[in-house]
Design a protein around this motif. Structure first.
Motif, PDB file in Angstrom:
ATOM      1  N   SER A 281      54.128  51.468  58.088  1.00 40.39           N
ATOM      2  CA  SER A 281      54.991  50.584  57.295  1.00 40.39           C
ATOM      3  C   SER A 281      54.167  49.672  56.396  1.00 40.39           C
ATOM      4  CB  SER A 281      55.875  49.741  58.215  1.00 40.39           C
ATOM      5  OG  SER A 281      56.731  50.553  58.989  1.00 40.39           O
ATOM      6  N   SER A 282      54.739  49.372  55.232  1.00 40.72           N
ATOM      7  CA  SER A 282      54.062  48.470  54.293  1.00 40.72           C
ATOM      8  C   SER A 282      54.056  47.048  54.843  1.00 40.72           C
ATOM      9  CB  SER A 282      54.792  48.495  52.947  1.00 40.72           C
ATOM     10  OG  SER A 282      54.414  47.389  52.155  1.00 40.72           O
ATOM     11  N   PRO A 283      52.885  46.408  54.980  1.00 43.59           N
ATOM     12  CA  PRO A 283      52.835  45.036  55.491  1.00 43.59           C
ATOM     13  C   PRO A 283      53.685  44.072  54.664  1.00 43.59           C
ATOM     14  CG  PRO A 283      50.653  45.992  55.500  1.00 43.59           C
ATOM     15  CD  PRO A 283      51.540  46.964  54.773  1.00 43.59           C
ATOM     16  N   GLU A 284      53.727  44.259  53.352  1.00 40.48           N
ATOM     17  CA  GLU A 284      54.498  43.344  52.506  1.00 40.48           C
ATOM     18  C   GLU A 284      55.987  43.469  52.774  1.00 40.48           C
ATOM     19  OE1 GLU A 284      53.633  43.242  48.426  1.00 40.48           O
ATOM     20  OE2 GLU A 284      51.517  42.737  48.692  1.00 40.48           O
TER      21      GLU A 284
ATOM     22  N   CYS B 127      56.412  37.491  60.680  1.00 40.50           N
ATOM     23  CA  CYS B 127      56.202  37.647  59.243  1.00 40.50           C
ATOM     24  C   CYS B 127      54.762  37.322  58.869  1.00 40.50           C
ATOM     25  CB  CYS B 127      57.161  36.730  58.479  1.00 40.50           C
ATOM     26  SG  CYS B 127      56.741  36.493  56.742  1.00 40.50           S
ATOM     27  N   LEU B 128      54.260  36.211  59.386  1.00 39.06           N
ATOM     28  CA  LEU B 128      52.926  35.759  59.009  1.00 39.06           C
ATOM     29  C   LEU B 128      51.833  36.575  59.684  1.00 39.06           C
ATOM     30  CD1 LEU B 128      53.594  31.913  59.031  1.00 39.06           C
ATOM     31  CD2 LEU B 128      53.439  33.444  57.055  1.00 39.06           C
ATOM     32  N   GLN B 129      52.163  37.264  60.774  1.00 40.43           N
ATOM     33  CA  GLN B 129      51.191  38.190  61.360  1.00 40.43           C
ATOM     34  C   GLN B 129      50.968  39.383  60.438  1.00 40.43           C
ATOM     35  OE1 GLN B 129      52.561  39.233  65.288  1.00 40.43           O
ATOM     36  NE2 GLN B 129      51.897  37.293  66.190  1.00 40.43           N
ATOM     37  N   TRP B 130      52.060  39.838  59.802  1.00 40.18           N
ATOM     38  CA  TRP B 130      51.949  40.986  58.890  1.00 40.18           C
ATOM     39  C   TRP B 130      51.354  40.578  57.549  1.00 40.18           C
ATOM     40  CZ3 TRP B 130      52.947  46.190  59.535  1.00 40.18           C
ATOM     41  CH2 TRP B 130      53.508  46.561  60.760  1.00 40.18           C
ATOM     42  N   LYS B 131      51.643  39.342  57.119  1.00 42.24           N
ATOM     43  CA  LYS B 131      51.123  38.893  55.814  1.00 42.24           C
ATOM     44  C   LYS B 131      50.958  37.371  55.866  1.00 42.24           C
ATOM     45  CE  LYS B 131      51.832  39.680  50.845  1.00 42.24           C
ATOM     46  NZ  LYS B 131      51.785  38.323  50.332  1.00 42.24           N
ATOM     47  N   PRO B 132      49.774  36.913  56.241  1.00 40.56           N
ATOM     48  CA  PRO B 132      49.560  35.476  56.445  1.00 40.56           C
ATOM     49  C   PRO B 132      49.827  34.614  55.218  1.00 40.56           C
ATOM     50  CG  PRO B 132      47.759  36.755  57.382  1.00 40.56           C
ATOM     51  CD  PRO B 132      48.574  37.702  56.562  1.00 40.56           C
ATOM     52  N   ASP B 133      49.788  35.204  54.019  1.00 43.90           N
ATOM     53  CA  ASP B 133      49.980  34.420  52.797  1.00 43.90           C
ATOM     54  C   ASP B 133      51.364  34.637  52.180  1.00 43.90           C
ATOM     55  OD1 ASP B 133      49.584  37.019  52.028  1.00 43.90           O
ATOM     56  OD2 ASP B 133      48.268  36.550  50.341  1.00 43.90           O
ATOM     57  N   ASN B 134      52.361  34.938  53.023  1.00 44.74           N
ATOM     58  CA  ASN B 134      53.727  35.064  52.521  1.00 44.74           C
ATOM     59  C   ASN B 134      54.223  33.650  52.186  1.00 44.74           C
ATOM     60  OD1 ASN B 134      56.638  35.246  52.355  1.00 44.74           O
ATOM     61  ND2 ASN B 134      56.474  37.255  53.302  1.00 44.74           N
ATOM     62  N   ILE B 135      54.128  33.286  50.914  1.00 45.01           N
ATOM     63  CA  ILE B 135      54.359  31.908  50.493  1.00 45.01           C
ATOM     64  C   ILE B 135      55.794  31.462  50.762  1.00 45.01           C
ATOM     65  CG2 ILE B 135      54.254  30.308  48.551  1.00 45.01           C
ATOM     66  CD1 ILE B 135      51.568  31.373  49.491  1.00 45.01           C
ATOM     67  N   GLY B 136      56.760  32.337  50.480  1.00 40.81           N
ATOM     68  CA  GLY B 136      58.158  31.971  50.718  1.00 40.81           C
ATOM     69  C   GLY B 136      58.419  31.656  52.170  1.00 40.81           C
ATOM     70  N   CYS B 137      57.854  32.474  53.054  1.00 37.54           N
ATOM     71  CA  CYS B 137      58.022  32.238  54.487  1.00 37.54           C
ATOM     72  C   CYS B 137      57.353  30.930  54.911  1.00 37.54           C
ATOM     73  CB  CYS B 137      57.438  33.413  55.281  1.00 37.54           C
ATOM     74  SG  CYS B 137      57.436  33.164  57.067  1.00 37.54           S
ATOM     75  N   LEU B 138      56.145  30.694  54.422  1.00 38.11           N
ATOM     76  CA  LEU B 138      55.440  29.454  54.769  1.00 38.11           C
ATOM     77  C   LEU B 138      56.261  28.230  54.377  1.00 38.11           C
ATOM     78  CD1 LEU B 138      51.818  30.459  53.674  1.00 38.11           C
ATOM     79  CD2 LEU B 138      52.531  29.903  56.001  1.00 38.11           C
ATOM     80  N   ASN B 139      56.863  28.292  53.196  1.00 40.47           N
ATOM     81  CA  ASN B 139      57.667  27.153  52.732  1.00 40.47           C
ATOM     82  C   ASN B 139      58.882  26.931  53.620  1.00 40.47           C
ATOM     83  OD1 ASN B 139      58.539  25.180  50.466  1.00 40.47           O
ATOM     84  ND2 ASN B 139      60.312  26.504  50.746  1.00 40.47           N
ATOM     85  N   ASN B 140      59.651  27.996  53.854  1.00 42.27           N
ATOM     86  CA  ASN B 140      60.881  27.846  54.632  1.00 42.27           C
ATOM     87  C   ASN B 140      60.583  27.446  56.079  1.00 42.27           C
ATOM     88  OD1 ASN B 140      62.026  28.674  52.285  1.00 42.27           O
ATOM     89  ND2 ASN B 140      62.974  30.530  53.086  1.00 42.27           N
ATOM     90  N   TYR B 141      59.566  28.075  56.650  1.00 38.82           N
ATOM     91  CA  TYR B 141      59.177  27.759  58.028  1.00 38.82           C
ATOM     92  C   TYR B 141      58.826  26.281  58.131  1.00 38.82           C
ATOM     93  CZ  TYR B 141      57.061  29.004  62.591  1.00 38.82           C
ATOM     94  OH  TYR B 141      56.769  29.138  63.925  1.00 38.82           O
ATOM     95  N   ALA B 142      57.997  25.822  57.205  1.00 38.72           N
ATOM     96  CA  ALA B 142      57.576  24.422  57.232  1.00 38.72           C
ATOM     97  C   ALA B 142      58.766  23.478  57.047  1.00 38.72           C
ATOM     98  CB  ALA B 142      56.536  24.177  56.139  1.00 38.72           C
TER      99      ALA B 142
END
Length: 571
Positions: free
Chosen positions: A413-416, A445-460
């Motif tokens: 599967s594609s990590p992105e 999500c961040l395990q598959w792509k640590p720099d997923n910016i949208g996820c980082l924002n929403n999570y925070a």
């Protein structure tokens, strides 16, 4: 770990295929050598390669002419990126045991890897000379001589092949091509002629000969032979292809069209041959300016035949897309593909993407639902269906689609894509007040792509709303503004996290940047700004911002109370 074949060498040693230890004068050293070497082989089998390497190094000190020790040491040097040392070991082992075919062939491969083709040729020739049953070595020699551009020697190898297996189309054409490289065109033609005369009733060999004649400038003779082939076999695909190429070279468009027609309607043509022909027709059309009328007519003829093929239908849709034809026409073409092959994921995905661009959520949902039956392993359909439900604010069905999509994740599967799946799933779960599950989805999500910016924002942001793990939230949010320093949404999130941490002066800096970068900021962001201003001591500025937010959200009672009391009220 070492490469896979390396482990197999230890097995050879266990079976006794390694050269025997030579006798040395000192019996004590010999016994010590044998003990250490056998221990090294056992360590190799157990995967303890560091220890095995050190023992083998010690063995070589005791017995510098131990071919088996040199042979097993070489791959370790290869793994350590010391290619010169590895090659030296292989060379010494082969020199000590020149009759050992394993040593010799491994040395030849080492030379090839080092691009020392002349040295490899010498070794392979020696091995073949001792065992002429090894016909695969002739294939290796042929490729090596070609690599060295020694076409005379390459022809000699083909002669050796033919002495064993007789003339074949492959060897004949290869020799003919080599003679062309040597500018010996008469010999090139003679090779093919010999094959054709040996098989006078084989139309394929006659076609090959006709092609050689044309290439050699004897066009009339080649054309006459082609027509003879066609007289005996009107559907001969190779002859038709060659005839078409000939007329293209002669710029006889009427003849080209006539032969093309015969090829399109040829009942013996395979799907691959038809696809190849259509690609040729498209390329030729584009070279002439890209008139699509004739191309579409050819597609129409193919698809009008009994049992039309989905590959042809999909190529037509792709061509229509290339020519930027009306979306309705492309959509109809793709629908025909699905009628012929309902499990054709690529065509259905194309339709889904078109519906996505048109904001046609109902079509997306229906297409993806069908795809989940025919292509249950394709993650993209779960994603698009989930997002379509999400746009329709149907969070229950959106959640179901994303959860089912995650079930088909595998190593390929594609990590992105997987990362985005978990990110959206986290958002949905948080909206359902399932915070712990949402956080777990964000973590995935961040395990598959640590720099997923949208996820980082929403999570925070969601952590800040709950006042949980604020240091971690601040770190995640800071990554987003470093990545996109002018993104108003990310600046607002970071400002709000600083506010929750009671770092009001810093928060004001970032909320001001958020407002500067978004002239159409919504009520939530403006209210955040008012809250930050209030706690930073600027009540007048806070009231101004709250009033602006209330104008956008007049039903917000908390805002009204803040304005009336002229103070921040925690919700």
């Amino acid at each position: 770990m070492l490469v896979g074949w390396l482990a197999g060498l230890a097995a050879l040693a266990q079976k006794g295929n390694v050269a025997p230890v030579a006798v040395v004068c000192n019996d004590s050293l010999l016994r010590q050598y044998n003990v250490l070497f056998n221990e090294a082989m056992l360590l190799r089998q157990r995967g303890r390669h560091d220890a095995a390497f050190h023992l083998l190094t010690r063995c070589l000190q005791l017995k510098p002419d131990a071919s088996e020790c040199l042979f097993f040491l070489a791959p370790y040097y290869t793994e350590m990126k010391q290619a010169d040392k590895a090659l030296d070991c292989f060379e010494r082992a082969a020199k000590l045991e020149p009759l050992n075919s394993i040593y010799m062939e491994t040395l030849a491969q080492a030379y090839i890897d080092a691009e020392k083709y002349a040295e490899a040729i010498t070794v392979v020739e020696q091995v073949y000379e001792r065992d002429k049953s090894r016909q695969e070595l002739l294939e290796t020699l042929y490729r090596l001589y070609i690599q060295e551009k020694d076409y005379v020697k390459a022809i000699g190898v083909l002669d050796r092949m033919e002495a064993v297996d007789g003339k074949t189309e492959r060897t004949t054409l290869a020799k003919s091509g080599l003679y062309v490289q040597l500018d010996e065109h008469e010999k090139a033609l003679a090779e093919v002629e010999t094959l054709a005369k040996a098989h006078p009733n084989d139309p394929n060999y006659q076609t090959v000969y006709a092609n050689a004649l044309m290439v050699n400038g004897e066009k009339e003779k080649g054309l006459a032979l082609l027509h003879q082939v066609m007289a005996d076999d009107v559907y001969n695909t190779r002859a038709l292809q060659l005839l078409r190429s000939y007329y293209i070279g002669e710029e006889d468009s009427l003849a080209v069209d006539s032969v093309t027609q015969r090829m399109l309607l040829n009942p013996r043509s395979t799907t691959d041959e038809k696809v190849f022909l259509m690609r040729q027709i498209i390329a030729e059309s584009e070279q002439r300016g890209g008139d699509s009328i004739k191309v579409l007519r050819s597609f129409g003829q193919l698809l009008a035949q009994p049992s039309p093929d989905a590959d042809i239908a999909e190529l037509r849709a792709a061509y229509m897309d290339l020519k930027k034809m009306p979306r309705d026409s492309i959509g109809a073409a793709l629908q025909q593909v699905l009628q012929l092959a309902p499990d054709r994921a690529s065509a259905r995905l194309h339709l889904v993407q078109m519906a996505w661009e048109a904001n046609d959520n109902d079509s997306i949902i229906a297409l993806c639902q069908a795809a989940r039956e025919y292509n249950p392993e394709e993650m993209a359909f779960y994603y698009y269906q989930g997002m379509a439900y999400y746009r329709e604010e149907d969070t229950d069905h959106a959640l179901e689609a994303f959860q089912n999509g995650i079930n088909v994740i595998n190593d390929d599967s594609s990590p992105e894509i997987v990362s985005d799946f978990y990110a959206v799933l986290g958002d949905l779960l948080f909206q359902k007040n399932r915070e712990r599950e949402a956080y777990a989805a964000y973590d995935s999500c961040l395990q598959w792509k640590p720099d997923n910016i949208g996820c980082l924002n929403n999570y925070a942001y969601y952590l800040s709303l709950k006042g949980e793990r604020m240091d971690e939230a601040e770190q995640m949010s800071y990554k987003t503004i470093k990545a996109q320093p002018q993104n108003a949404t990310y600046l607002d999130t970071y400002a709000w996290i600083l506010f929750v941490q009671q770092r009001y002066a810093e928060a004001r800096i970032y909320i001001d940047q958020a407002l500067q970068n978004d002239s159409t900021a919504g009520a939530v962001v403006i209210e955040h700004a008012g809250d930050i201003y209030a706690m930073a001591g600027d009540i007048e500025g806070a009231v101004r911002l709250w009033q602006k937010a209330l104008a956008q959200d007049p039903k917000n009672k908390i805002l009204a109370r803040k304005i009336k009391r002229k103070k921040y009220i925690k919700q």
